[in-house]
Motif scaffolding. Structure first.
Motif, PDB file in Angstrom:
ATOM      1  N   ALA A   1       0.832  -1.215   0.000  1.00 48.35           N
ATOM      2  CA  ALA A   1       0.000   0.000   0.000  1.00 48.35           C
ATOM      3  C   ALA A   1       0.862   1.259   0.000  1.00 48.35           C
ATOM      4  N   PHE A   2       0.425   2.283  -0.724  1.00 47.56           N
ATOM      5  CA  PHE A   2       1.151   3.564  -0.725  1.00 47.56           C
ATOM      6  C   PHE A   2       0.185   4.683  -1.096  1.00 47.56           C
ATOM      7  N   THR A   3       0.600   5.897  -0.782  1.00 48.56           N
ATOM      8  CA  THR A   3      -0.189   7.056  -1.213  1.00 48.56           C
ATOM      9  C   THR A   3       0.720   7.954  -2.038  1.00 48.56           C
ATOM     10  N   GLY A   4       0.122   8.779  -2.891  1.00 51.53           N
ATOM     11  CA  GLY A   4       0.901   9.722  -3.702  1.00 51.53           C
ATOM     12  C   GLY A   4       1.699   9.010  -4.778  1.00 51.53           C
ATOM     13  N   GLN A   5       2.806   9.623  -5.166  1.00 48.21           N
ATOM     14  CA  GLN A   5       3.648   9.094  -6.253  1.00 48.21           C
ATOM     15  C   GLN A   5       5.087   8.971  -5.757  1.00 48.21           C
ATOM     16  N   PRO A   6       5.376   8.037  -4.843  1.00 49.06           N
ATOM     17  CA  PRO A   6       6.757   7.944  -4.343  1.00 49.06           C
ATOM     18  C   PRO A   6       7.748   7.693  -5.482  1.00 49.06           C
ATOM     19  N   ARG A   7       8.929   8.317  -5.373  1.00 43.32           N
ATOM     20  CA  ARG A   7       9.931   8.065  -6.429  1.00 43.32           C
ATOM     21  C   ARG A   7      11.054   7.164  -5.961  1.00 43.32           C
ATOM     22  N   LEU A   8      11.071   6.845  -4.635  1.00 39.42           N
ATOM     23  CA  LEU A   8      12.109   5.961  -4.097  1.00 39.42           C
ATOM     24  C   LEU A   8      11.517   5.139  -2.952  1.00 39.42           C
ATOM     25  N   ILE A   9      11.882   3.842  -2.909  1.00 40.73           N
ATOM     26  CA  ILE A   9      11.412   2.960  -1.826  1.00 40.73           C
ATOM     27  C   ILE A   9      12.587   2.722  -0.881  1.00 40.73           C
ATOM     28  N   VAL A  10      12.468   3.223   0.349  1.00 36.94           N
ATOM     29  CA  VAL A  10      13.530   3.042   1.346  1.00 36.94           C
ATOM     30  C   VAL A  10      13.105   1.899   2.267  1.00 36.94           C
ATOM     31  N   VAL A  11      13.947   0.863   2.344  1.00 35.67           N
ATOM     32  CA  VAL A  11      13.571  -0.363   3.075  1.00 35.67           C
ATOM     33  C   VAL A  11      14.483  -0.561   4.283  1.00 35.67           C
ATOM     34  N   GLU A  12      13.889  -0.689   5.460  1.00 42.01           N
ATOM     35  CA  GLU A  12      14.671  -0.984   6.677  1.00 42.01           C
ATOM     36  C   GLU A  12      15.390  -2.329   6.469  1.00 42.01           C
ATOM     37  N   SER A  13      16.711  -2.356   6.643  1.00 46.23           N
ATOM     38  CA  SER A  13      17.474  -3.567   6.256  1.00 46.23           C
ATOM     39  C   SER A  13      18.669  -3.805   7.167  1.00 46.23           C
ATOM     40  N   GLN A  14      19.204  -4.997   7.023  1.00 42.75           N
ATOM     41  CA  GLN A  14      20.519  -5.338   7.579  1.00 42.75           C
ATOM     42  C   GLN A  14      21.499  -5.410   6.411  1.00 42.75           C
ATOM     43  N   SER A  15      22.792  -5.281   6.704  1.00 43.76           N
ATOM     44  CA  SER A  15      23.774  -5.269   5.607  1.00 43.76           C
ATOM     45  C   SER A  15      23.874  -6.618   4.890  1.00 43.76           C
ATOM     46  N   THR A  16      23.300  -7.681   5.522  1.00 48.72           N
ATOM     47  CA  THR A  16      23.367  -9.013   4.908  1.00 48.72           C
ATOM     48  C   THR A  16      22.133  -9.312   4.046  1.00 48.72           C
ATOM     49  N   ASP A  17      21.154  -8.400   4.005  1.00 48.40           N
ATOM     50  CA  ASP A  17      19.917  -8.639   3.247  1.00 48.40           C
ATOM     51  C   ASP A  17      20.178  -8.550   1.737  1.00 48.40           C
ATOM     52  N   PRO A  18      19.339  -9.253   0.939  1.00 48.82           N
ATOM     53  CA  PRO A  18      19.549  -9.229  -0.521  1.00 48.82           C
ATOM     54  C   PRO A  18      19.565  -7.817  -1.105  1.00 48.82           C
TER      55      PRO A  18
ATOM     56  N   ILE B   1      14.833   1.043  -5.257  1.00 50.20           N
ATOM     57  CA  ILE B   1      14.658   0.425  -3.926  1.00 50.20           C
ATOM     58  C   ILE B   1      16.002   0.575  -3.237  1.00 50.20           C
ATOM     59  N   ILE B   2      16.022   1.189  -2.057  1.00 46.77           N
ATOM     60  CA  ILE B   2      17.327   1.363  -1.395  1.00 46.77           C
ATOM     61  C   ILE B   2      17.230   0.937   0.068  1.00 46.77           C
ATOM     62  N   PRO B   3      18.117   0.015   0.502  1.00 45.71           N
ATOM     63  CA  PRO B   3      18.098  -0.401   1.897  1.00 45.71           C
ATOM     64  C   PRO B   3      18.585   0.705   2.826  1.00 45.71           C
ATOM     65  N   PHE B   4      17.998   0.731   4.014  1.00 46.54           N
ATOM     66  CA  PHE B   4      18.383   1.710   5.030  1.00 46.54           C
ATOM     67  C   PHE B   4      18.981   0.925   6.189  1.00 46.54           C
ATOM     68  N   ILE B   5      20.295   1.073   6.379  1.00 47.19           N
ATOM     69  CA  ILE B   5      21.023   0.255   7.360  1.00 47.19           C
ATOM     70  C   ILE B   5      21.520   1.153   8.486  1.00 47.19           C
ATOM     71  N   ARG B   6      21.116   0.815   9.722  1.00 50.38           N
ATOM     72  CA  ARG B   6      21.531   1.628  10.882  1.00 50.38           C
ATOM     73  C   ARG B   6      22.802   1.028  11.487  1.00 50.38           C
ATOM     74  N   VAL B   7      23.734   1.920  11.854  1.00 46.71           N
ATOM     75  CA  VAL B   7      24.974   1.469  12.500  1.00 46.71           C
ATOM     76  C   VAL B   7      25.241   2.361  13.711  1.00 46.71           C
ATOM     77  N   PRO B   8      25.969   1.819  14.735  1.00 49.04           N
ATOM     78  CA  PRO B   8      26.145   2.606  15.954  1.00 49.04           C
ATOM     79  C   PRO B   8      26.973   3.882  15.762  1.00 49.04           C
ATOM     80  N   ASP B   9      27.989   3.833  14.900  1.00 46.09           N
ATOM     81  CA  ASP B   9      28.872   4.998  14.794  1.00 46.09           C
ATOM     82  C   ASP B   9      29.571   5.031  13.423  1.00 46.09           C
ATOM     83  N   PHE B  10      30.387   6.076  13.226  1.00 47.08           N
ATOM     84  CA  PHE B  10      31.046   6.248  11.928  1.00 47.08           C
ATOM     85  C   PHE B  10      31.985   5.088  11.589  1.00 47.08           C
TER      86      PHE B  10
END
Ligand code: NAD
Length: 487
Positions: free
Chosen positions: A360-377, A387-396
């Motif tokens: 499901a989505f609203t409007g006309q998104p131009r990018l899909i940001v997906v919560e991910s781990q660095s090991t995900d496909p 489609i771009i994964p969003f990977i959280r890390v503790p620090d630089f």
């Protein structure tokens, strides 16, 4: 083309001249091919290869050698006029080439392809790039000059993702260096590529009287590309495509400029201008539906700023997906069981992907940001989709490690949003990529809103990086002993 076999004529002349078998060095074969090509070309019917598109590889290469000979024995001014004419003649066609490419390949979007084509036409370096590269040494023993001179006929393999941009960029750079070009287009972009090759030939012929400076064949295929790679009349290979074709070319025994795949990570740390980072990442990663090899393919964000970065990504046209069931639907649609991108969705819009996945989505998104781990496909695979994964890390420090892993040592492109000069410097140094972009969208790395010339052939495994005219030329040394030093 009745009763005419160029291959037989070329073989006869090669063998007749030498009295040897075909098992000779590539260089010797290439030299013989030039004279054989002249004879073969003379025997061609007047209608063969109209507009640079030939029935066979032999015919095309033979014709290209004749054209290259004319170019090489012309003044540099003529070369400059040809390149200027290509720029002027192609500019009015940017819309048509974008429409044709999108219609034929089904990938990307017309507005962004227009921008890419315009950039290739106006910002690809020409003959002047050779002057900058010229070197002179003088001293007690005289003068030594290094100049950049043509290879002959270059075999250029083009990707489906940038079919017209690559032809334009390669044609300008390779002709500027004094070469003719045999183009091997992707079969899926055949009609668009042949149309463009025809147009360039028309322009070159009107400007200089030289026909067939760029050529191709009527039926491009993987087999035809492989035959071209080992053809004795091809003097240099320039391969823009994925890992398969680059590896294949490396096995040819010829010199190769390999412009291969990438998986560019973008690091965002806590010192970044997050409003700008959000906009830049959406602009870069959604450009032409993420088809450019340089486009952001992974976001690696320091946790403390992750939520505000996500807010800015969404504010600029991204949709954020974090529900596991939605992520599964997207993966099922776009990733094959062999862990490669589903070609039916490469270069498709975010709206099309979301719709077909049933997310499901609203409007006309131009990018899909997906919560991910660095090991995900999505993180590991070069998806070439918005489609771009969003990977959280503790620090630089952790961000840099993850970015290094995800780039897979491809030496392609990496990006960073930060205001910490030491971190920017360390990342630039450690990533060892051909392009590193700081605080801008990825396309700034090829001269779109960033300083510097444009290229659509970024040589990664072979190390030339952002290619320009001088990369398509031989460096030669000319020595005058005992004179011309005034020191
Ligand atoms: P692709 O590798 O499928 O095809 C590229 C070209 O190689 C086509 O002309 C194809 O016909 C030919 N080809 C493919 N396999 C071959 C083989 N085994 N033998 C001979 N020829 C072969 O790639 P694509 O999908 O058209 O383009 C996308 C890929 O190209 C991505 O990986 C992208 O990163 C890369 N690319 C790199 C650059 C760069 O400058 N480094 C630029 C654009 C695209």
């Amino acid at each position: 083309m009745e009763n005419f076999d160029v291959e037989a004529i070329v073989a006869k002349i090669i063998n007749g001249e030498s009295g040897c078998s075909k098992a000779q060095s590539a260089v010797a074969d290439s030299q013989k091919f030039r004279s054989a090509a002249e004879a073969a070309q003379a025997a061609l019917s007047p209608t063969a290869g109209q507009g640079g598109v030939f029935d066979t590889l032999d015919e095309a290469v033979a014709a290209a050698h004749i054209a290259q000979d004319k170019l090489f024995h012309s003044k540099l001014d003529r070369r400059k006029q040809i390149v200027e004419a290509i720029r002027e003649g192609l500019l009015p066609l940017v819309h048509e080439m974008a429409v044709r490419a999108v219609e034929e390949t089904g990938m990307g979007n017309v507005a962004d392809k227009e921008a890419k084509n315009r950039l290739a036409i106006t910002n690809t370096p020409g003959v002047e790039d050779l002057d900058v590269a010229t070197e002179v040494l003088t001293g007690d023993y005289g003068m030594t000059l290094y100049e950049y001179t043509p290879y002959g006929v270059i075999g250029a393999i083009c990707p489906s993702t940038n079919p017209t941009e690559t032809v334009i960029c390669n044609a300008i750079g390779m002709i500027s260096a004094g070469n003719a070009v045999y183009f091997s287009p992707h079969p899926g972009a055949k009609k668009t590529s042949q149309w463009l090759i025809n147009e360039v030939n028309r322009i070159v012929s009107q400007a200089s009287g030289i026909e067939n400076l760029i050529v191709t064949i009527k039926e491009p295929s993987i087999e035809a590309a492989q035959a071209m790679m080992v053809h004795p009349g091809i003097n240099l290979l320039v391969v823009t495509g994925g890992p398969g074709v680059v590896n294949q070319a490396m096995r040819s025994g010829k010199k190769v400029l390999g412009a291969g795949a990438g998986n560019p990570p973008v690091i965002v740390d806590e010192t970044a201008d997050l409003e700008k980072a959000g906009k830049d990442i959406v602009d870069g990663a959604s450009f032409d539906n993420n088809l450019p090899c340089i486009a952001e393919k992974n976001i690696v964000a320091v946790s403390s700023i992750a939520e505000y970065l996500l807010y800015n990504l969404q504010k600029n046209g991204a949709i954020y997906i974090n529900k596991p069931e939605d992520i599964k639907k997207l993966e099922a649609l776009t990733v094959t069981p062999k862990q490669s991108p589903n070609k039916d969705y490469v270069g498709r819009s975010a709206v099309k992907i979301l719709t077909d996945a049933g997310v499901a989505f609203t409007g006309q998104p131009r990018l899909i940001v997906v919560e991910s781990q660095s090991t995900d496909p999505f993180a590991k695979i070069e998806m070439l989709m918005p489609i771009i994964p969003f990977i959280r890390v503790p620090d630089f420090d952790c961000a840099l490690q993850v970015a290094l892993e995800l780039e897979h040592g491809l030496h392609h492109t990496a990006l960073m949003h930060s205001t910490n000069v030491n971190r920017l410097n360390l990342t630039a140094r450690e990533m060892q990529t051909s392009i590193f972009v700081k605080n801008a969208p990825s396309y700034a790395g090829i001269g779109f809103g960033g300083e510097g010339p444009t290229t659509f052939t970024i040589s990664t495994p072979t190390g030339e990086g952002t290619t320009s005219t001088r990369c398509f030329a031989r460096r030669r040394r000319c020595v005058l002993a005992g004179a011309f030093s005034m020191k």
